[in-house]
Design a protein around this motif. Structure first.
Motif, PDB file in Angstrom:
ATOM      1  N   LEU A  15       0.835  -1.194   0.000  1.00 13.72           N
ATOM      2  CA  LEU A  15       0.000   0.000   0.000  1.00 13.72           C
ATOM      3  C   LEU A  15       0.874   1.249   0.000  1.00 13.72           C
ATOM      4  O   LEU A  15       1.965   1.260   0.573  1.00 13.72           O
ATOM      5  CB  LEU A  15      -0.918   0.009   1.223  1.00 13.72           C
ATOM      6  N   ARG A  16       0.391   2.296  -0.631  1.00 18.57           N
ATOM      7  CA  ARG A  16       1.158   3.541  -0.716  1.00 18.57           C
ATOM      8  C   ARG A  16       1.328   4.174   0.656  1.00 18.57           C
ATOM      9  O   ARG A  16       0.454   4.060   1.526  1.00 18.57           O
ATOM     10  CB  ARG A  16       0.453   4.516  -1.659  1.00 18.57           C
ATOM     11  N   ASP A  17       2.479   4.837   0.853  1.00 21.37           N
ATOM     12  CA  ASP A  17       2.651   5.667   2.036  1.00 21.37           C
ATOM     13  C   ASP A  17       1.808   6.928   1.891  1.00 21.37           C
ATOM     14  O   ASP A  17       1.596   7.429   0.780  1.00 21.37           O
ATOM     15  CB  ASP A  17       4.120   6.073   2.208  1.00 21.37           C
ATOM     16  N   VAL A  18       1.341   7.447   3.020  1.00 18.98           N
ATOM     17  CA  VAL A  18       0.619   8.732   3.049  1.00 18.98           C
ATOM     18  C   VAL A  18       1.487   9.686   3.855  1.00 18.98           C
ATOM     19  O   VAL A  18       1.584   9.558   5.074  1.00 18.98           O
ATOM     20  CB  VAL A  18      -0.772   8.591   3.703  1.00 18.98           C
ATOM     21  N   PRO A  19       2.174  10.643   3.205  1.00 18.68           N
ATOM     22  CA  PRO A  19       3.116  11.510   3.918  1.00 18.68           C
ATOM     23  C   PRO A  19       2.417  12.421   4.929  1.00 18.68           C
ATOM     24  O   PRO A  19       1.265  12.824   4.738  1.00 18.68           O
ATOM     25  CB  PRO A  19       3.755  12.341   2.795  1.00 18.68           C
ATOM     26  N   TRP A  20       3.130  12.707   6.018  1.00 23.03           N
ATOM     27  CA  TRP A  20       2.630  13.707   6.965  1.00 23.03           C
ATOM     28  C   TRP A  20       2.655  15.063   6.280  1.00 23.03           C
ATOM     29  O   TRP A  20       3.358  15.273   5.283  1.00 23.03           O
ATOM     30  CB  TRP A  20       3.486  13.728   8.231  1.00 23.03           C
ATOM     31  N   THR A  21       1.891  15.991   6.824  1.00 23.26           N
ATOM     32  CA  THR A  21       1.838  17.321   6.227  1.00 23.26           C
ATOM     33  C   THR A  21       1.444  18.360   7.271  1.00 23.26           C
ATOM     34  O   THR A  21       0.944  18.029   8.346  1.00 23.26           O
ATOM     35  CB  THR A  21       0.830  17.353   5.055  1.00 23.26           C
ATOM     36  N   ILE A  22       1.698  19.599   6.947  1.00 24.08           N
ATOM     37  CA  ILE A  22       1.199  20.730   7.725  1.00 24.08           C
ATOM     38  C   ILE A  22      -0.049  21.262   7.034  1.00 24.08           C
ATOM     39  O   ILE A  22      -0.050  21.496   5.827  1.00 24.08           O
ATOM     40  CB  ILE A  22       2.243  21.857   7.831  1.00 24.08           C
ATOM     41  N   GLU A  23      -1.119  21.409   7.793  1.00 20.08           N
ATOM     42  CA  GLU A  23      -2.380  21.899   7.244  1.00 20.08           C
ATOM     43  C   GLU A  23      -2.575  23.383   7.562  1.00 20.08           C
ATOM     44  O   GLU A  23      -2.118  23.869   8.593  1.00 20.08           O
ATOM     45  CB  GLU A  23      -3.558  21.144   7.848  1.00 20.08           C
ATOM     46  N   PHE A  54      -0.391  21.205   2.979  1.00 23.96           N
ATOM     47  CA  PHE A  54       0.487  21.982   2.108  1.00 23.96           C
ATOM     48  C   PHE A  54       1.079  21.155   0.968  1.00 23.96           C
ATOM     49  O   PHE A  54       1.536  21.700  -0.030  1.00 23.96           O
ATOM     50  CB  PHE A  54       1.660  22.556   2.918  1.00 23.96           C
ATOM     51  N   ARG A  55       1.153  19.838   1.102  1.00 25.65           N
ATOM     52  CA  ARG A  55       1.926  19.036   0.156  1.00 25.65           C
ATOM     53  C   ARG A  55       1.304  18.966  -1.228  1.00 25.65           C
ATOM     54  O   ARG A  55       2.006  18.876  -2.229  1.00 25.65           O
ATOM     55  CB  ARG A  55       2.127  17.624   0.705  1.00 25.65           C
ATOM     56  N   GLY A  56      -0.010  18.985  -1.320  1.00 27.60           N
ATOM     57  CA  GLY A  56      -0.623  18.893  -2.643  1.00 27.60           C
ATOM     58  C   GLY A  56      -2.083  18.534  -2.563  1.00 27.60           C
ATOM     59  O   GLY A  56      -2.669  18.398  -1.487  1.00 27.60           O
ATOM     60  N   ARG A  57      -2.669  18.356  -3.744  1.00 28.33           N
ATOM     61  CA  ARG A  57      -4.095  18.072  -3.828  1.00 28.33           C
ATOM     62  C   ARG A  57      -4.465  16.791  -3.096  1.00 28.33           C
ATOM     63  O   ARG A  57      -5.548  16.687  -2.511  1.00 28.33           O
ATOM     64  CB  ARG A  57      -4.508  17.968  -5.297  1.00 28.33           C
ATOM     65  N   SER A  58      -3.569  15.784  -3.126  1.00 26.84           N
ATOM     66  CA  SER A  58      -3.896  14.507  -2.509  1.00 26.84           C
ATOM     67  C   SER A  58      -4.073  14.606  -1.000  1.00 26.84           C
ATOM     68  O   SER A  58      -4.636  13.701  -0.378  1.00 26.84           O
ATOM     69  CB  SER A  58      -2.815  13.468  -2.826  1.00 26.84           C
TER      70      SER A  58
END
Length: 269
Positions: A112-120, A144-148
Motif C-alpha cells: 500500500l502507498r505511504d501517506v506523507p505527513w503534512t502541515i495543514e 500543504f503538500r498537494g491536492r492529494s
C-alpha cells in the motif's frame, strides 16, 4: 502518530513568536504580551484507522495582550490566530500537523502507498452560545503538500466549567473529509490490492469520517504553570469504516490520550 509532525508543528509555533523583549521583572505592562509555551505528548493510533498505537504529541503555543484574560482552548484545537471577533465570536486562520501512514508503522501495509505527513492550513470559526460555558468551533483545513492531502472539516462542541484552579471541558466531535483525503487514507488501488493480497480494491468517497467525544482537565498551579490531561475517542463511520485497511489491519475505534505542561511569561513594554 509520529514524531515528525510534532517537530514540524513546534517549528511552526516558534516561528510565529514575535521578536519581543522580555520584561526583566516578568510582569506585563500596559502594552505588553503574555506568551504561553509548552508541550503535550500523547499516545494514539499510528495512522487513521490503525489498531497499533504510538507516541506523538503537539506543542502548546498562545500569545495574547497583557490586558486580555486567558481564553479557553481545547487540546485538539489547531493553532489559530483570531483576526476578527470578540469574547463570544472569532474567525481567522488555523494551522495543524497531520500525521501520515508508513509501512514502518505497520508491516501489514505491505504493497500500500505511504501517506506523507503534512502541515495543514485553513480557517476556523468559533462561537460561544453561552458565554464562557458552551463553545462551538469549526475548522476547515488543507495540507500543504498537494491536492492529494485533501480537505478535512472538524466540528467540536465543548462545555466548559471553571472550578477554582481547575478547568474541566468536553463534548462531541464530528469530522468530514473530501474524496482526495478519503482516497489517500482509506482507498485501495487495484495494484495495491494485488501486491498486498489481504485487501480488495476500494474507492473511498467524500463524506463523514468519524464521530466521537473528547474531554480535558487543566490545573493552574500558578499564574505561569499549567498542566493538562485529555482523552479523545473517535468512531470511524461511512467509507472510513468500510475501508479494507480498517477492517483487516485496524479498528474503527480510535483513542488518543495525552498530558501537557505549559509556561506563561510576560514580554514587551
Amino acid at each position: 502518530m509520529r514524531v515528525v509532525p510534532f517537530l514540524a508543528c513546534m517549528a511552526l509555533s516558534c516561528a510565529a513568536l514575535p521578536a519581543l523583549a522580555a520584561d526583566p521583572q516578568g510582569q506585563p505592562s500596559a502594552g505588553g504580551w503574555v506568551v504561553t509555551l509548552g508541550v503535550m505528548p500523547a499516545v494514539g493510533p499510528r495512522y487513521d484507522g490503525a489498531k497499533l498505537y504510538g507516541l506523538g504529541g503537539s506543542p502548546i503555543f498562545d500569545i495574547r495582550r497583557a490586558d486580555q484574560p486567558k481564553g479557553f482552548s481545547a487540546p485538539d484545537d489547531g493553532f489559530d490566530i483570531s483576526l476578527f471577533g470578540n469574547d463570544v465570536f472569532g474567525i481567522g486562520p488555523v494551522f495543524n500537523a497531520r500525521g501520515g501512514r508508513y509501512l514502518s508503522a505497520d508491516r501489514s501495509l505491505y504493497g500500500l502507498r505511504d501517506v506523507p505527513w503534512t502541515i495543514e492550513s485553513g480557517i476556523f470559526v468559533e462561537f460561544w452560545p453561552l458565554k464562557d460555558r458552551l463553545r462551538t468551533r469549526l475548522e476547515v483545513r488543507h495540507g500543504f503538500r498537494g491536492r492529494s492531502d485533501g480537505f478535512v472539516g472538524d466540528l467540536s462542541v465543548d462545555w466548559v466549567e471553571k472550578l477554582g484552579a481547575f478547568t474541566v471541558s468536553g463534548g462531541p466531535r464530528f469530522s468530514v473529509a473530501d474524496a482526495d483525503y478519503m482516497d489517500a487514507n482509506f482507498g485501495v488501488l487495484p495494484a495495491e490490492a494485488a501486491a498486498n493480497r489481504r485487501v480488495t480494491a476500494f474507492d473511498a468517497s467524500a463524506g463523514p469520517k468519524s464521530v466521537g467525544l473528547a474531554a480535558a482537565v487543566s490545573y493552574d498551579w500558578s499564574a505561569t504553570w499549567t498542566t493538562t490531561a485529555f482523552v479523545r475517542y473517535d468512531r470511524l463511520v461511512a467509507d472510513a469504516a468500510k475501508s479494507p485497511i480498517v477492517r483487516h489491519f485496524g479498528t474503527r475505534d480510535q483513542i488518543t490520550v495525552g498530558t501537557g505542561l505549559s509556561y506563561s511569561f510576560a514580554v514587551g513594554d
